[in-house]
Scaffold this active site. Sequence first.
Site, PDB file in Angstrom:
ATOM      1  N   LEU A 134      56.532  67.923  29.703  1.00 45.76           N
ATOM      2  CA  LEU A 134      55.608  66.824  29.454  1.00 45.76           C
ATOM      3  C   LEU A 134      56.216  65.745  28.576  1.00 45.76           C
ATOM      4  O   LEU A 134      55.869  64.572  28.700  1.00 45.76           O
ATOM      5  CB  LEU A 134      54.334  67.360  28.785  1.00 45.76           C
ATOM      6  CG  LEU A 134      53.553  68.425  29.549  1.00 45.76           C
ATOM      7  CD1 LEU A 134      52.377  68.917  28.709  1.00 45.76           C
ATOM      8  CD2 LEU A 134      53.072  67.877  30.886  1.00 45.76           C
ATOM      9  N   PHE A 187      59.857  64.914  25.716  1.00 40.42           N
ATOM     10  CA  PHE A 187      61.029  65.338  24.956  1.00 40.42           C
ATOM     11  C   PHE A 187      61.210  64.422  23.759  1.00 40.42           C
ATOM     12  O   PHE A 187      60.974  63.209  23.841  1.00 40.42           O
ATOM     13  CB  PHE A 187      62.303  65.289  25.812  1.00 40.42           C
ATOM     14  CG  PHE A 187      62.459  66.442  26.756  1.00 40.42           C
ATOM     15  CD1 PHE A 187      62.706  67.724  26.286  1.00 40.42           C
ATOM     16  CD2 PHE A 187      62.361  66.254  28.121  1.00 40.42           C
ATOM     17  CE1 PHE A 187      62.842  68.786  27.153  1.00 40.42           C
ATOM     18  CE2 PHE A 187      62.509  67.308  29.005  1.00 40.42           C
ATOM     19  CZ  PHE A 187      62.751  68.577  28.515  1.00 40.42           C
ATOM     20  N   SER A 188      61.645  65.002  22.653  1.00 41.42           N
ATOM     21  CA  SER A 188      62.069  64.228  21.493  1.00 41.42           C
ATOM     22  C   SER A 188      63.241  64.968  20.874  1.00 41.42           C
ATOM     23  O   SER A 188      63.618  66.058  21.316  1.00 41.42           O
ATOM     24  CB  SER A 188      60.928  64.078  20.481  1.00 41.42           C
ATOM     25  OG  SER A 188      60.724  65.293  19.771  1.00 41.42           O
ATOM     26  N   ASP A 242      46.473  60.246  12.583  1.00 40.69           N
ATOM     27  CA  ASP A 242      47.165  59.636  13.722  1.00 40.69           C
ATOM     28  C   ASP A 242      46.173  59.412  14.860  1.00 40.69           C
ATOM     29  O   ASP A 242      46.447  59.718  16.013  1.00 40.69           O
ATOM     30  CB  ASP A 242      48.309  60.551  14.175  1.00 40.69           C
ATOM     31  CG  ASP A 242      49.334  59.805  15.031  1.00 40.69           C
ATOM     32  OD1 ASP A 242      49.360  58.558  14.971  1.00 40.69           O
ATOM     33  OD2 ASP A 242      50.097  60.458  15.759  1.00 40.69           O
TER      34      ASP A 242
END
Length: 456
Positions: free
Chosen positions: A241, A243-244, A374
């Site tokens: 779903l 990526f970081s 957030d």
Amino acid sequence: MDKRYEVYALADRHFYDTPDRLSAGAREAVPLFEAARREVPAGWGRGAHRRLADADAARPDGRPVAGPAQGWKVHASATRANAERIAEIVWDYCVPRRIPFKFVPGPHLLHLRNTKYAPRDGSGKFVTLYPADEEQLHTVLRELGRLLEGFEGPYILTDLRWGEGPLYVRYGAFARQFVVDERGSLVPAVRDGEGALVPDRRAPSFQVPEWVTLPAFLAPHLAARNTTTVGELPYRIEKALHFSNGGGVYAGTDTRDGGKVVLKEGRPHAGLAADGADAIARLEREKYALERLAGTGVVPEVRDWFTLGDHRFLVMEFLEGRPLNSFFAERHPLLTPDPDPQAVADYTAWALRVHAGVERAVEAIHARGIVFNDLHVFNIMVGPTGSPSPCSTSRPPRPSTSRAARSSRTPASSPRPTARAPTSTVTRWRVCGSPCSCRSPRCSWSTAAKRPIWRR
């Protein structure tokens, strides 16, 4: 936007500049590691990015010896805690042996390289060494590997790890040469088996160019790398779903009961937050927040927590629905030049129902002593009862704050939030036209526009 521009925007408020010109404020120089402040040894030259190379090597006729333009390079990863010492060890090892190397010169630049949304192809790369050939490569890995034994660092995604230490290897360019790739971008290049320039691929997984043979002494390390798989997990991963630099987020199925799940990955020493917390520390905070909010119905329930190959995984139930932002293009009546009054009324009714649902979700979070910091339309999931067709629901859709764990971004010294946010102090505004009660000095309520007008 090309994300590579971001780091060049940090050096100055008005102009692009190279990262090594970053200011720590008030025109102060950026702190550097001690090794970066050393004088260049006699016979050596300093290039860009603190790259040191032997400048005295020459043939018998006096002409300089050109080093290889490409080959197997060695990377060393580091954390902020051990980077100073690793830089000193590498300097003291390479200079007597006349091995060219470079390193990230300061702790702030090292932090930027390992932040959550830093480029994954550069993650963890603190020091780079340029061996002259495969024989020297093997020697460097064995000797320097012993000197750096026990040091930790982020896993370098593009490379093959040497043993259990912070050394990694990859075949790539030594010299700066470029080629235009299939998308029309100018990218670093290497020469293939025919001598033609081709892109120097830096995908976040170890790859050997098809014209290059993996040295035999690296084969056991490649085999060890391939032993870590997801085959033994009770989850079937079906798609990625997101990526970081801190890891991936995956959708899957629990093979034991067929339930849909989301697996969120945390990589050690990578994906750093502003307070220095890595992806695992942030994932632990998320797990704590979700468990504290269990049973509220506004966040996914935690199903599992496990480690695989030094990476930590948080397994949550999969929430059916779509992010709130995805509804606007379908529903918003003002996308047409002459909106139908009934469409405006229907949209208003839908928006008010969603807004009320979000208010209830946030109040439920606050009631458990968690602060959600957030909150925006990308972080609100509207469940299946929120039909995309206007006003087709008989009751309010059920918005869920699907990433409530971000509320636990507290300093590393206080990983668990304990302060309760009383409902009376929650800053809010209403879209129904009633007076605004936020009491913010920046807010001036407009009764004509029926919305708050913010002064900047």
